[in-house]
Scaffold this active site. Structure first.
Site, PDB file in Angstrom:
ATOM      1  N   ASP A 185       0.870  -1.174   0.000  1.00  0.00           N
ATOM      2  CA  ASP A 185       0.000   0.000   0.000  1.00  0.00           C
ATOM      3  C   ASP A 185       0.909   1.227   0.000  1.00  0.00           C
ATOM      4  O   ASP A 185       1.478   1.591   1.031  1.00  0.00           O
ATOM      5  CB  ASP A 185      -0.898  -0.035   1.244  1.00  0.00           C
ATOM      6  CG  ASP A 185      -1.721   1.245   1.378  1.00  0.00           C
ATOM      7  OD1 ASP A 185      -1.586   2.136   0.514  1.00  0.00           O
ATOM      8  OD2 ASP A 185      -2.480   1.338   2.353  1.00  0.00           O
ATOM      9  N   CYS A 210      -8.855   6.244   9.731  1.00  0.00           N
ATOM     10  CA  CYS A 210      -9.054   4.924   9.113  1.00  0.00           C
ATOM     11  C   CYS A 210      -7.958   3.940   9.512  1.00  0.00           C
ATOM     12  O   CYS A 210      -7.548   3.091   8.716  1.00  0.00           O
ATOM     13  CB  CYS A 210      -9.143   5.012   7.589  1.00  0.00           C
ATOM     14  SG  CYS A 210     -10.564   5.900   7.022  1.00  0.00           S
TER      15      CYS A 210
END
Ligand code: 7TS
Length: 415
Positions: A201, A372
């Site tokens: 990521d 998040c």
């Protein structure tokens, strides 16, 4: 102080000329989304004014130009991350969709009951939830690389964590909360030695660090154009052999070669993974963002952010009871600082939402919440943090304003 000519850079960003609540805008939320330079805005505007047509299907000049510009943007992304082939670059909606694509397509085709997926405690929800869904569906086990006190991945137990059962390792290149730049070399080497694929990521890394996917040897890399001066679009890089072998993600137009009533065959890469009309203008805008970053030089972008981050880490220490989480040295972290204002003696702790709301009155944009990354906040036993994040257009003066405003927050709570 800076390796970048920031005052000239700032002139390229129309939004930064704005006043909010009568004060000049101080934008410190680029980890959520970056601002866009004039050249990117112009690329979007010019596309809609002069070239707008759907791609890949038209045989008239406008459609051919649109197709050429879209495919050219793909090649710019390829070069930017040093991928071997443009066929390895798939445009998605965002990094989240790119990660879901891998979980859904590669994961569903390759995972069996009892297999293991390894992620980390540092991950953004978009690199947690897709793997939870996959593990549940396949009866696979989800494991985690733990985090140390500095907010960095702890690799002491890597040999035991990544075993012959491990099929997928999905980790962030840079945390959006601690800013930790993760030791991917070690993780990727170990993952490959046990035959697992590695999903990186790079949503926070690609905008801020030089990224070479071939040197990294990651199997899949996901990131978002909107965090790197571009429009709202995402990218998935995947090694060609892996992408070739994967079934489609979404079905529809453009991703097929032949469609019959009962069955279909798939288009070649990368179109197999781009069903329907893609974000054409956004891809072209991302190309313009890459041109802008290349002109600055990613090494210079990184150097500027390291200087700014070190300055911020030092300055923030002047605010009593404020604690920054994550590595203490700017060389080990990206351009952001997440922090809490702790209770001390009779002095109360201040909720990050209160901090952000008070800073807004000074036209300072920071983010408050769990960003998040709830498991990471659980690790720190914090419901939320406040976070300031930096990019090419930020200055030490803005950090001084942040610190002054935070001192003011303290005064307001000091009853
Ligand atoms: N991965 C990381 C590490 C991120 O920081 C984000 C977004 C994503 C993935 C998802 O990117 P998207 O473009 O698909 O949304 N991070 C943040 C943030 O820190 N604040 O708002 C969004």
């Amino acid at each position: 102080m800076s390796t970048l000519n920031v005052s000239s850079i700032r002139e390229d960003f129309p939004i930064l000329q704005q006043f909010v609540h009568g004060k000049p805008l101080v934008y410190l939320d680029s980890a959520a989304t970056s601002q866009k330079p004039e050249s990117v805005l112009r690329a979007l505007d010019t596309y809609y004014r002069t070239t707008n047509a759907n791609i890949h299907r038209g045989i008239y000049q406008l459609a051919e130009q649109a197709t050429e510009q879209y495919e050219n943007a793909r090649k710019q992304v390829q070069k930017f991350i040093n991928a071997k082939s443009w066929r390895e670059i798939i445009f998605t909606r965002n990094a989240t969709e790119a990660l879901n694509l891998v979980a859904y397509s590669y994961g569903r085709a390759n995972l069996r009951a009892g297999d293991e997926i390894v992620i980390s405690v540092l991950e953004h929800h978009s690199n947690i939830v897709p793997w939870q869904l996959l593990a549940q569906e396949k009866n696979a086990t989800l494991k985690h690389i733990p985090v140390d006190g500095q907010g960095q991945l702890a690799l002491d137990d890597l040999e035991n964590l990544l075993t012959e059962k491990t099929k997928i390792v999905a980790v962030t290149m840079m945390s959006n909360v601690t800013g930790a730049i993760t030791p991917l070399d070690k993780i990727i080497a170990r993952a490959h030695s046990v035959g697992a694929v590695v999903v990186v990521d790079a949503a926070q890394a690609a905008p801020h660090l030089p990224l070479d996917v071939r040197a990294l040897d990651a199997d899949f890399v996901a990131f978002s154009g909107h965090k790197m001066l571009g429009p709202f679009i995402g990218v998935l890089y995947g090694k060609r052999a892996l992408l070739e072998a994967m079934p489609p993600f979404l079905g529809g137009g453009d991703m097929i070669r032949q469609v019959h009533l009962q069955e279909s065959t798939w288009n070649e890469l990368p179109h197999k993974f781009e069903a329907g009309t893609p974000a054409i203008a956004e891809a072209i805008g991302m190309g313009a963002a890459i041109d802008y970053l290349n002109a600055l030089g990613m090494e210079n972008v990184r150097a500027h952010e390291m200087e700014l981050t070190q300055y911020a880490l030092d300055k923030l220490q002047e605010v009593p009871t404020l604690r920054v989480i994550g590595p203490t040295a700017s060389a080990q972290r990206g351009g952001l600082a997440a922090f809490e204002m702790q209770a001390e003696g009779t002095f109360p702790s201040i909720h990050p939402h209160d901090i952000a709301a008070i800073l807004d009155r000074d036209a300072i944009c920071i983010r408050a919440g769990h960003h998040c990354a709830q498991p990471l906040h659980d690790f720190y036993d914090l419901p939320a943090t406040a976070r300031a994040s930096f990019y090419v257009y930020n200055t030490p003066d803005e950090i001084d304003q942040l610190v002054a405003s935070l001192q003011n927050v303290r005064k307001m709570f000091n009853k």
